[in-house]
Design a protein around this motif. Sequence first.
Motif, PDB file in Angstrom:
ATOM      1  N   LYS A 138       0.839  -1.195   0.000  1.00  9.54           N
ATOM      2  CA  LYS A 138       0.000   0.000   0.000  1.00  9.54           C
ATOM      3  C   LYS A 138       0.876   1.248   0.000  1.00  9.54           C
ATOM      4  CE  LYS A 138      -3.323  -2.890   0.324  1.00  9.54           C
ATOM      5  NZ  LYS A 138      -4.034  -3.282  -0.932  1.00  9.54           N
ATOM      6  N   ALA A 139       0.300   2.341  -0.440  1.00  6.29           N
ATOM      7  CA  ALA A 139       1.040   3.613  -0.442  1.00  6.29           C
ATOM      8  C   ALA A 139       1.479   3.950   0.975  1.00  6.29           C
ATOM      9  CB  ALA A 139       0.174   4.725  -1.008  1.00  6.29           C
ATOM     10  N   ASP A 140       2.735   4.305   1.133  1.00  2.87           N
ATOM     11  CA  ASP A 140       3.307   4.679   2.431  1.00  2.87           C
ATOM     12  C   ASP A 140       4.262   5.839   2.162  1.00  2.87           C
ATOM     13  OD1 ASP A 140       4.678   4.956   4.827  1.00  2.87           O
ATOM     14  OD2 ASP A 140       4.788   2.796   5.206  1.00  2.87           O
ATOM     15  N   LEU A 141       3.734   7.058   2.228  1.00  3.93           N
ATOM     16  CA  LEU A 141       4.518   8.228   1.854  1.00  3.93           C
ATOM     17  C   LEU A 141       5.693   8.459   2.790  1.00  3.93           C
ATOM     18  CD1 LEU A 141       1.669  10.696   0.825  1.00  3.93           C
ATOM     19  CD2 LEU A 141       3.118   9.293  -0.654  1.00  3.93           C
ATOM     20  N   ALA A 142       5.504   8.176   4.072  1.00  2.00           N
ATOM     21  CA  ALA A 142       6.607   8.357   5.015  1.00  2.00           C
ATOM     22  C   ALA A 142       7.756   7.423   4.685  1.00  2.00           C
ATOM     23  CB  ALA A 142       6.121   8.116   6.450  1.00  2.00           C
ATOM     24  N   GLN A 143       7.426   6.205   4.300  1.00  2.00           N
ATOM     25  CA  GLN A 143       8.457   5.228   3.926  1.00  2.00           C
ATOM     26  C   GLN A 143       9.170   5.671   2.649  1.00  2.00           C
ATOM     27  OE1 GLN A 143       9.948   3.009   5.373  1.00  2.00           O
ATOM     28  NE2 GLN A 143      10.119   1.055   4.326  1.00  2.00           N
ATOM     29  N   ALA A 144       8.395   6.112   1.665  1.00  4.65           N
ATOM     30  CA  ALA A 144       8.995   6.580   0.414  1.00  4.65           C
ATOM     31  C   ALA A 144       9.939   7.743   0.682  1.00  4.65           C
ATOM     32  CB  ALA A 144       7.898   7.001  -0.563  1.00  4.65           C
ATOM     33  N   ARG A 145       9.512   8.671   1.502  1.00  3.60           N
ATOM     34  CA  ARG A 145      10.339   9.840   1.811  1.00  3.60           C
ATOM     35  C   ARG A 145      11.617   9.432   2.521  1.00  3.60           C
ATOM     36  NH1 ARG A 145       7.736  15.501   3.966  1.00  3.60           N
ATOM     37  NH2 ARG A 145       9.543  16.424   5.008  1.00  3.60           N
ATOM     38  N   GLN A 146      11.521   8.445   3.421  1.00  2.00           N
ATOM     39  CA  GLN A 146      12.706   7.988   4.137  1.00  2.00           C
ATOM     40  C   GLN A 146      13.711   7.326   3.195  1.00  2.00           C
ATOM     41  OE1 GLN A 146      13.966   8.417   7.060  1.00  2.00           O
ATOM     42  NE2 GLN A 146      15.664   6.995   6.731  1.00  2.00           N
ATOM     43  N   ILE A 147      13.199   6.544   2.257  1.00  3.86           N
ATOM     44  CA  ILE A 147      14.105   5.880   1.306  1.00  3.86           C
ATOM     45  C   ILE A 147      14.791   6.913   0.419  1.00  3.86           C
ATOM     46  CG2 ILE A 147      14.290   4.230  -0.586  1.00  3.86           C
ATOM     47  CD1 ILE A 147      11.825   2.810   0.571  1.00  3.86           C
ATOM     48  N   TYR A 148      14.024   7.868  -0.091  1.00  4.11           N
ATOM     49  CA  TYR A 148      14.636   8.911  -0.912  1.00  4.11           C
ATOM     50  C   TYR A 148      15.693   9.671  -0.109  1.00  4.11           C
ATOM     51  CZ  TYR A 148      11.318   8.466  -4.801  1.00  4.11           C
ATOM     52  OH  TYR A 148      10.606   8.011  -5.884  1.00  4.11           O
ATOM     53  N   PHE A 149      15.410   9.923   1.158  1.00  2.00           N
ATOM     54  CA  PHE A 149      16.388  10.622   1.989  1.00  2.00           C
ATOM     55  C   PHE A 149      17.665   9.800   2.122  1.00  2.00           C
ATOM     56  CE2 PHE A 149      18.420  11.294   6.119  1.00  2.00           C
ATOM     57  CZ  PHE A 149      18.718  12.649   6.037  1.00  2.00           C
ATOM     58  N   GLN A 150      17.536   8.498   2.325  1.00  2.00           N
ATOM     59  CA  GLN A 150      18.706   7.640   2.456  1.00  2.00           C
ATOM     60  C   GLN A 150      19.566   7.691   1.206  1.00  2.00           C
ATOM     61  OE1 GLN A 150      17.910   3.477   3.095  1.00  2.00           O
ATOM     62  NE2 GLN A 150      20.069   2.923   3.100  1.00  2.00           N
ATOM     63  N   VAL A 151      18.920   7.551   0.038  1.00  2.00           N
ATOM     64  CA  VAL A 151      19.669   7.534  -1.216  1.00  2.00           C
ATOM     65  C   VAL A 151      20.250   8.917  -1.519  1.00  2.00           C
ATOM     66  CG1 VAL A 151      19.545   7.046  -3.684  1.00  2.00           C
ATOM     67  CG2 VAL A 151      18.244   5.644  -2.082  1.00  2.00           C
ATOM     68  N   ALA A 152      19.480   9.960  -1.222  1.00  4.84           N
ATOM     69  CA  ALA A 152      19.942  11.325  -1.486  1.00  4.84           C
ATOM     70  C   ALA A 152      21.133  11.695  -0.627  1.00  4.84           C
ATOM     71  CB  ALA A 152      18.800  12.315  -1.248  1.00  4.84           C
ATOM     72  N   SER A 153      21.084  11.313   0.651  1.00  9.77           N
ATOM     73  CA  SER A 153      22.126  11.731   1.586  1.00  9.77           C
ATOM     74  C   SER A 153      23.335  10.806   1.564  1.00  9.77           C
ATOM     75  CB  SER A 153      21.562  11.808   3.009  1.00  9.77           C
ATOM     76  OG  SER A 153      21.027  10.552   3.406  1.00  9.77           O
ATOM     77  N   THR A 154      23.115   9.509   1.479  1.00  9.85           N
ATOM     78  CA  THR A 154      24.220   8.547   1.542  1.00  9.85           C
ATOM     79  C   THR A 154      24.942   8.410   0.209  1.00  9.85           C
ATOM     80  OG1 THR A 154      23.037   7.290   3.238  1.00  9.85           O
ATOM     81  CG2 THR A 154      24.869   6.176   2.127  1.00  9.85           C
ATOM     82  N   PHE A 155      24.179   8.433  -0.881  1.00 11.47           N
ATOM     83  CA  PHE A 155      24.761   8.177  -2.198  1.00 11.47           C
ATOM     84  C   PHE A 155      24.792   9.407  -3.103  1.00 11.47           C
ATOM     85  CE2 PHE A 155      23.085   4.144  -0.637  1.00 11.47           C
ATOM     86  CZ  PHE A 155      24.208   3.338  -0.737  1.00 11.47           C
ATOM     87  N   GLY A 156      24.123  10.479  -2.687  1.00 13.45           N
ATOM     88  CA  GLY A 156      24.148  11.712  -3.477  1.00 13.45           C
ATOM     89  C   GLY A 156      23.549  11.589  -4.851  1.00 13.45           C
ATOM     90  N   VAL A 157      22.512  10.767  -4.995  1.00 13.03           N
ATOM     91  CA  VAL A 157      21.903  10.534  -6.300  1.00 13.03           C
ATOM     92  C   VAL A 157      20.945  11.683  -6.640  1.00 13.03           C
ATOM     93  CG1 VAL A 157      20.414   8.993  -7.644  1.00 13.03           C
ATOM     94  CG2 VAL A 157      22.104   8.042  -6.058  1.00 13.03           C
ATOM     95  N   PRO A 158      21.176  12.398  -7.740  1.00 11.37           N
ATOM     96  CA  PRO A 158      20.339  13.555  -8.071  1.00 11.37           C
ATOM     97  C   PRO A 158      18.847  13.239  -8.167  1.00 11.37           C
ATOM     98  CG  PRO A 158      22.328  13.593  -9.393  1.00 11.37           C
ATOM     99  CD  PRO A 158      22.323  12.278  -8.680  1.00 11.37           C
ATOM    100  N   GLU A 159      18.483  12.101  -8.743  1.00 10.08           N
ATOM    101  CA  GLU A 159      17.062  11.767  -8.866  1.00 10.08           C
ATOM    102  C   GLU A 159      16.419  11.605  -7.494  1.00 10.08           C
ATOM    103  OE1 GLU A 159      13.341  10.880 -10.603  1.00 10.08           O
ATOM    104  OE2 GLU A 159      15.126  11.904 -11.345  1.00 10.08           O
ATOM    105  N   ALA A 160      17.137  11.009  -6.553  1.00  9.45           N
ATOM    106  CA  ALA A 160      16.606  10.872  -5.194  1.00  9.45           C
ATOM    107  C   ALA A 160      16.484  12.236  -4.532  1.00  9.45           C
ATOM    108  CB  ALA A 160      17.503   9.959  -4.366  1.00  9.45           C
ATOM    109  N   ALA A 170       5.591  19.231  -1.137  1.00  9.00           N
ATOM    110  CA  ALA A 170       4.173  18.871  -1.140  1.00  9.00           C
ATOM    111  C   ALA A 170       3.679  18.421   0.228  1.00  9.00           C
ATOM    112  CB  ALA A 170       3.924  17.771  -2.169  1.00  9.00           C
ATOM    113  N   GLY A 171       4.605  18.271   1.193  1.00 11.83           N
ATOM    114  CA  GLY A 171       4.213  17.763   2.503  1.00 11.83           C
ATOM    115  C   GLY A 171       3.833  16.294   2.465  1.00 11.83           C
ATOM    116  N   GLU A 172       4.401  15.548   1.538  1.00 10.36           N
ATOM    117  CA  GLU A 172       4.113  14.115   1.427  1.00 10.36           C
ATOM    118  C   GLU A 172       5.016  13.329   2.377  1.00 10.36           C
ATOM    119  OE1 GLU A 172       2.833  14.010  -3.310  1.00 10.36           O
ATOM    120  OE2 GLU A 172       4.743  13.151  -2.665  1.00 10.36           O
ATOM    121  N   GLY A 173       4.418  12.603   3.283  1.00 16.52           N
ATOM    122  CA  GLY A 173       5.188  11.768   4.200  1.00 16.52           C
ATOM    123  C   GLY A 173       5.854  12.537   5.316  1.00 16.52           C
ATOM    124  N   GLY A 174       5.514  13.794   5.501  1.00 19.18           N
ATOM    125  CA  GLY A 174       6.130  14.610   6.549  1.00 19.18           C
ATOM    126  C   GLY A 174       5.768  16.070   6.352  1.00 19.18           C
TER     127      GLY A 174
END
Length: 263
Positions: A138-160, A170-174
Amino acid sequence: MRLGDWKTSAMLLTAALLLSSSPSARAFDMNAGVNKESGPFDLFKFGFNAYKKGQKEEAVEAYRYAAEKGHTGSRWALANMYAAGDGVVENDFEAFKIYAEIANQGVEPGSADTGFFVNALLSLARYYRQGIPNSPVKADLAQARQIYFQVASTFGVPEAQFQLARMILAGEGGRVNVQQAKKWLNLARKSGHAGAMSIFGNVLFEEGQTVRGLAFLTAALERCNPKDCPWMQDLQERAFSLANEEDRRVAVALAPEVFEQAD
């Protein structure tokens, strides 16, 4: 490096177990001395070459055998085929299970599997953001936001970084946090991410930095992917319609320079 303190790690583990219980692929006839008993890398190479030749059924089988032997690249390729319905019946839940297995497995720093791990995380974030109809996911915006944060901060991936910023705006997941979003957009656009450049420019425009915002919005259109150009053009045209002629003229002249501009 592992998934850390994800609140759904148990779900990912369950998904991995579900994958391991999937029916075995049928036996298949391989050339060049490669068969289901071959090493995982040989199977992967066979699958890759078969795919390039358009022999997708053989590619799927080879990837399945290699995946059963723990080959991460084969798991990732197989998941992509399920996600796209490429050579198999489209099945997002099956793709999710395989991506989850890759994510649960983790990756050692500097590993050759890092790219597969990161891309699996991005796919999981997308699935959690949207959910998968007629499945346990099921949709879990908080989980999606956490994963994007992990990839953005740890790996520096522009898409994340880009997707995280969009969720924050948009205030999605937080909570909404414009300054945080600007930070991630700025990082992504410095890496050449056109979408991030466009939204960064739009945020600046809405903050009252009219010329600079218009310049970024205009520059982004020079680098947009065809599928993204329409929404980026809509943002730029809307902003231009609200600006005066002098601001528009200066922004167009400034646009070629903003690619290299620092924060």
